[in-house]
Design an enzyme around this catalytic site. Sequence first.
Site, PDB file in Angstrom:
ATOM      1  N   LYS A  76      -2.153 -78.521  70.967  1.00 27.85           N
ATOM      2  CA  LYS A  76      -1.677 -77.251  71.436  1.00 27.85           C
ATOM      3  C   LYS A  76      -0.600 -76.788  70.394  1.00 27.85           C
ATOM      4  O   LYS A  76       0.171 -77.686  70.055  1.00 27.85           O
ATOM      5  CB  LYS A  76      -1.142 -77.215  72.904  1.00 27.85           C
ATOM      6  CG  LYS A  76      -0.779 -75.874  73.225  1.00 27.85           C
ATOM      7  CD  LYS A  76      -0.584 -75.907  74.796  1.00 27.85           C
ATOM      8  CE  LYS A  76       0.113 -74.504  75.583  1.00 27.85           C
ATOM      9  NZ  LYS A  76       0.241 -74.671  77.025  1.00 27.85           N
ATOM     10  N   SER A 151      -2.324 -71.801  80.029  1.00 30.97           N
ATOM     11  CA  SER A 151      -2.188 -71.379  78.789  1.00 30.97           C
ATOM     12  C   SER A 151      -2.916 -72.401  77.317  1.00 30.97           C
ATOM     13  O   SER A 151      -2.904 -71.836  76.455  1.00 30.97           O
ATOM     14  CB  SER A 151      -0.657 -71.178  78.307  1.00 30.97           C
ATOM     15  OG  SER A 151      -0.167 -72.454  78.373  1.00 30.97           O
ATOM     16  N   SER A 175      -0.688 -74.877  83.364  1.00 32.41           N
ATOM     17  CA  SER A 175      -1.250 -74.764  82.177  1.00 32.41           C
ATOM     18  C   SER A 175      -2.307 -75.713  81.478  1.00 32.41           C
ATOM     19  O   SER A 175      -3.009 -75.462  80.507  1.00 32.41           O
ATOM     20  CB  SER A 175      -0.309 -74.255  81.130  1.00 32.41           C
ATOM     21  OG  SER A 175      -0.406 -72.936  81.142  1.00 32.41           O
TER      22      SER A 175
END
Length: 485
Positions: A76, A151, A175
């Site tokens: 990420k 997210s 997330s």
Amino acid sequence: MSEIIDLNLVELVQKIKKKELSSKEITKAFVDRSEKSKKLNVYITDNFNEAIKSAENFDSKPNFEKKLPGIPIAVKDLFCTKNLRTTAGSKILNNFVPPYESTVTQNLWDNGAILLGKLNCDEFAMGSSNETSFFGNVQSPIGENLVPGGSSGGSASALAAKLTPVTIGTDTGGSIRQPASFTGTVGLKPTYGSCSRYGIVAFASSLDQAGPMTSNVEDCALLLEVMSSYDLKDSTSVEFKRNNYLQNLNENIKGKKIGIPKEYITDKMPKEIEDLWQNGISYLKESGAEIIDLSLPNTPYALPAYYIVAPAEASSNLARYDGVKYGFRSNGENLIDMYEKTRSEGFGNEVKRRIMIGTYVLSSGYYDAYYLKAQKVRRLIKNDFDEAYKKVDAILTPSTPSSAFKINEKTNDPVSMYLNDIFTVPINLAGLPAISIPAGLDKKGYPLGLQIIGKAFDEQNILNIAYSMQKKIKFKNVINDWWLK
Ligand code: GLN
């Protein structure tokens, strides 16, 4: 032999160790598929050329003692990577190249892994659908124009689409677990203090945790083992004995007491989610676990408390982006004008909304009414779990109140977007570990997840329960490669 991209992490590690595959062959397979999968928009910055070079280096001097020998991994874009652009999905960090490496990613490289690239995410990890990213929507491999969740949406999508064997995300309110649930993958949020927050772009510091996202529970155990470490560079890192989670994985859960919290049964719960939960309960019973009904009475206040605490911390953390210290700057007539323009142009709408809410609840006159109150509610939520864990070893709930929704379906209704976190947020407020595992499909054929919540630092236990359930559920992710056609 199955194709390289179909192998899971544990299998890839074995094949490398047995010299049946080289790191270069593996890395190239994931790079090639990633190159063909641009439509999913999962990469913000790729590191493909460097990755192949690193794989060649590994193969020329292989070290098979490492836990992730020559394994390529995309991460990420909230993890700072030294000398490689790190954006947190924001325009304001569009040109930010960190001079340091996050501890969690450093742990991956120290264990032999190779960086494939940086994955798309909601701006500063604020969102549940990856639609707040400055770098555009991420498509879900599950279906066209479907959100992958957020997210950590780029991470979930890349993993489910087999562009990376495993990945890592961060979870402040869900997330990791919500996108895992939406994409038929496994995601674990560790206990607060297990994985170092050093070098992770901060959203809400008292809630943020990094964790593994994988295609099965075994990979999750192995990746957690590598990610989790005591770190003096993070003052909230906790020194405790970390397990060899994979080696200690044990499907025998006979006699375990599993709690079912009645407050998670909502009026509007779709029948499919209710059935999924019931199936989960049956599997646990078949495995010899004991099911215990429980109450977590303050659950209804978790979401409102989260949406005060998280924006409050975010508004404070994001004060540093002023056009001077990092990234993007817009020119102004004077210093104040420069600050204003930089922040107005650099941040997207969701981030601005959070900064405004956060600044408001921290302002004098409102601090006691909102922020302090929310902190008190947070304590009550934690107390609920403490009470529950006097009676049970773990808790089973659905991961999300629905399956994946369409891109743009909820963008104009922030509250309905926030409601997506209803089952995941209480766990961050209490600092506990929780894992989401794929447990079935809804009638549209979209994956649904179940969440197992543990006691603090009891990751091994929830991994074991997840492992036992995985064997019963036998979930198969249906990905038809629609984006390649
Ligand atoms: N969706 C939640 C939010 O927008 C949680 C995000 C997260 O866990 N980073 O705050």
